[in-house]
Design a protein around this motif. Sequence first.
Motif, PDB file in Angstrom:
ATOM      1  N   ALA A 582      10.118  -9.357   6.802  1.00 22.03           N
ATOM      2  CA  ALA A 582       8.907  -8.658   6.400  1.00 22.03           C
ATOM      3  C   ALA A 582       8.865  -7.251   6.993  1.00 22.03           C
ATOM      4  O   ALA A 582       8.473  -6.286   6.314  1.00 22.03           O
ATOM      5  CB  ALA A 582       7.674  -9.456   6.842  1.00 22.03           C
ATOM      6  N   LEU A 586       8.706  -3.819   4.867  1.00 17.21           N
ATOM      7  CA  LEU A 586       7.642  -2.836   5.051  1.00 17.21           C
ATOM      8  C   LEU A 586       8.209  -1.458   5.386  1.00 17.21           C
ATOM      9  O   LEU A 586       7.654  -0.429   5.000  1.00 17.21           O
ATOM     10  CB  LEU A 586       6.698  -3.284   6.169  1.00 17.21           C
ATOM     11  CG  LEU A 586       5.705  -4.406   5.833  1.00 17.21           C
ATOM     12  CD1 LEU A 586       5.045  -4.911   7.103  1.00 17.21           C
ATOM     13  CD2 LEU A 586       4.651  -3.920   4.844  1.00 17.21           C
ATOM     14  N   PRO A 604       5.851  -2.305  -0.149  1.00 20.25           N
ATOM     15  CA  PRO A 604       4.631  -2.923   0.379  1.00 20.25           C
ATOM     16  C   PRO A 604       3.864  -2.004   1.321  1.00 20.25           C
ATOM     17  O   PRO A 604       2.672  -2.223   1.551  1.00 20.25           O
ATOM     18  CB  PRO A 604       5.164  -4.162   1.120  1.00 20.25           C
ATOM     19  CG  PRO A 604       6.584  -3.821   1.448  1.00 20.25           C
ATOM     20  CD  PRO A 604       7.068  -2.970   0.322  1.00 20.25           C
ATOM     21  N   TRP A 605       4.522  -0.971   1.852  1.00 24.42           N
ATOM     22  CA  TRP A 605       3.816  -0.070   2.755  1.00 24.42           C
ATOM     23  C   TRP A 605       2.696   0.681   2.042  1.00 24.42           C
ATOM     24  O   TRP A 605       1.759   1.166   2.684  1.00 24.42           O
ATOM     25  CB  TRP A 605       4.794   0.926   3.370  1.00 24.42           C
ATOM     26  CG  TRP A 605       4.160   1.746   4.456  1.00 24.42           C
ATOM     27  CD1 TRP A 605       3.753   3.047   4.379  1.00 24.42           C
ATOM     28  CD2 TRP A 605       3.825   1.312   5.773  1.00 24.42           C
ATOM     29  NE1 TRP A 605       3.198   3.450   5.565  1.00 24.42           N
ATOM     30  CE2 TRP A 605       3.233   2.404   6.449  1.00 24.42           C
ATOM     31  CE3 TRP A 605       3.990   0.106   6.460  1.00 24.42           C
ATOM     32  CZ2 TRP A 605       2.807   2.319   7.770  1.00 24.42           C
ATOM     33  CZ3 TRP A 605       3.553   0.021   7.771  1.00 24.42           C
ATOM     34  CH2 TRP A 605       2.976   1.112   8.410  1.00 24.42           C
ATOM     35  N   LEU A 607       0.328  -0.487   0.588  1.00 25.01           N
ATOM     36  CA  LEU A 607      -0.933  -1.160   0.878  1.00 25.01           C
ATOM     37  C   LEU A 607      -1.552  -0.676   2.183  1.00 25.01           C
ATOM     38  O   LEU A 607      -2.764  -0.799   2.395  1.00 25.01           O
ATOM     39  CB  LEU A 607      -0.713  -2.676   0.946  1.00 25.01           C
ATOM     40  CG  LEU A 607      -0.162  -3.331  -0.317  1.00 25.01           C
ATOM     41  CD1 LEU A 607       0.153  -4.800  -0.064  1.00 25.01           C
ATOM     42  CD2 LEU A 607      -1.179  -3.188  -1.458  1.00 25.01           C
TER      43      LEU A 607
END
Length: 818
Positions: A582, A586, A604-605, A607
């Motif tokens: 994870a 990220l 995903p960063w 977010l």
Amino acid sequence: MSATQATDVIQDMQATSIDLSVVVPAYNEEERLGPTLDAIVGYLREHEGRFGEWEVVVVDDGSTDGTRDIVAAVTARDRRVQLLTSPRNRGKGHALRLGVLASYGRRVLITDADLAAPIEELEALEKALADGHPAAIGSRSAPGATIERHQSHLRELLGRAGNLLIRGIAVPGIRDTQCGFKLFDGDRAREAFTGSRLSGWGIDVEILQHFRRSGWPVTEVPVRWAHQSGSKVRPLDYLRVLAELAGLKIRSVRPADLLAVAVFLLMSVGLYSGRWADPGHRYLPDSLQDQNQWEWFFAVTADNVAHLRNPLFTTLQGFPDGVNLMANTVMLGLTVPLTPVTLFLGPAVTLALVMTLGLAATAFGWYRLIVKRVVRHRGAAFTGAALAAFAPPMVSHANAHPNFTVLFMIPLLIERALRLCSGTRVVRDGVVLGLMAAYQVFLGEEPLLLASLGMALFAAAYGVVRRDVAKKAWQPLLKGLAIGAAVCLPLVALPLYWQFFGPQSYKSVLHGDNAGNSPLALLSFAERSLVAGNEVTANALSLNPTEQNAFYGWPLVALAFAITVRLWDRPLVKALAFTALAAAFLSLGPRFRIPLSQTTLPGPWALLADKPLFESVIEGRVAMICAPALGMLLAVAIERLLRTPNIANQFIGLTAVAAALIPILPAPLKTVERAEVPAFIADGTWKSYVGKDETLVPIPLPDSGNAEALHWQTATGLKFSVPGGYFNGPYGSDRIGIYTAQPRYTSSMLRDVSFTGVAPTIGKNWRAQARVDFAYWKAGALVLAPQPYQDQLRQAVDALVGRPGKWVGGVWVWDLHG
């Protein structure tokens, strides 16, 4: 069966039928021991129906008076009273150990010869053991206790202070460790005293620590207590207890742990060997300008502390607006306490010490955490900790960013959070966690944020695979975190307010639209990897040599995958693998390109990118979370391999480990001869050009690309201020963070000339603007050191000032006074 054997069996049967043993240590107690034994024997005779079969064991600790005769007289009347003797006085701890190990009772009471706590108080302690506690301590400090006769006020004050120290350091949570009236489960008492090593007053604390480590609950019972004249315990004996415990701690250190410390220190010294050859005159070129900046941070903090100025602010850079030091990574948690070192040895030596010792301390911190929580095998723990502290991203940051390599508090924070999950001492552990977090704020806030992110990822994964554990742990954990926050926030509230709302504060730091890692960076090798290092590839896949935040190498990634598959049945492995995966995902940033294609995908960063605090994080740094996660995975696998009886499997497995680690072994950091400080600065000539309230203006003004002027300042003991500088400060009405002072027309023009070698036509408008800027900076003199495009810079400044500069002490100087 022989007669002797039959006698032994009978004695064993008698011994095992004893319900209560009373152990009394005695040294020169002929005046007080007789009444004490009469009281004990009389009470036990009257209550045999309650306490059953009993014995009294008196241990004479080498007395030189009639103590033994007193015991002999009592024994003549009741053979259940026994005497053990020591040929010489060796201390209360030795006497208690002899007595307890010679006892046979299912329960063991130890009491002092003065019987300061009456024997009748045994009933309350016995009730506590009947309720399921393996140990009950007669306490003078527990609610409900009665002190019938006090000591002198001074003696009582010193005793309380000493006991407070012992409670805080050795046995937190127990109010009265030194009261000599304690009842134990017999078998557990004998086990604890068998393992004890102290012979002095510290035996009480050592035994209580044994019970704590073994998970045997200890309860305090309020008792009546009266000071007895002739007491052998003096207030200063509390300090002796602390000394004994410290000595015990030192003696209990394992050789393997000392070896780990030594090797980690050697590894760190080897990494910085080029700097240590001559700390004041060697420079880490891959640090870019950060070594100058960090030495300045140490110097300015020491200067503020020495002159009792605000350590959160200075105008030595960025004059006249100044620098918000709390909004920069000044590491006040180290720069402040190391002020004496900086003042006496200089900031270059202090920085070298901090980076070298801090990296070794971080490695040992991970080692202790892994030994306590992950594996028992010291060699496996050492390998995992070495990867956690000396992984390629850590080595990259070791060039320039002590706040990202001096991380010894992070393993301590993790360990304390794990203690909270057990729910045993939530308040105490919560308070300690809060104090630790507050200190880490003054070491580095971004590492604390990333560590919290890593812990959250691990907790989420472990909670999913071990829901039974999560169900028990979440309430004490949240309670402890709340207590920690309540302790931490008041300590850091004012500094954080200054950081976010004080002078020269800013909202976020610009570091580019996408500073995430390429997927290839996770599989490639860093520049300073000893065997497989590739400078060209590493620089192409990173922001700069200090931000090679991934580069674990494909062999280690493949090994981690194999470990995860092979040990998938272990919840810890699942949680660690998820944490590493994870974090790596990220770290790709808000968007990333699939290698060998033109396809770009959202990361995903995205977010988190615009959330408070996260907006200033260089997202590629999130991959640093992988280092300890991979280290722990590796430790688990190595311990499993070493326990495997199949030699062939061991050989194959350890060979795979070596093949993954050897390519990323760190090479010593590159060093070069440091640029000399110009004689104009070094010999103090500048003083005749710069007045008390004026500044010295380097040309071009210092910034993140050229901060040599900061070295000039530290070389002179920070005797002059400069406009511009290398620090984080606000820009524009939105107060966006940039890596220098807010530019002015003249500073921007001179910076452009220094990069391009092309100067604009200098007319009266430029000269007028320059006069305004010089006045704003309160400039006393302009100084141009030799550098690329120095001729073009000199011509531009000549035109701005209206007269040519003078060559003085190795630099061009323009005196603005006439």
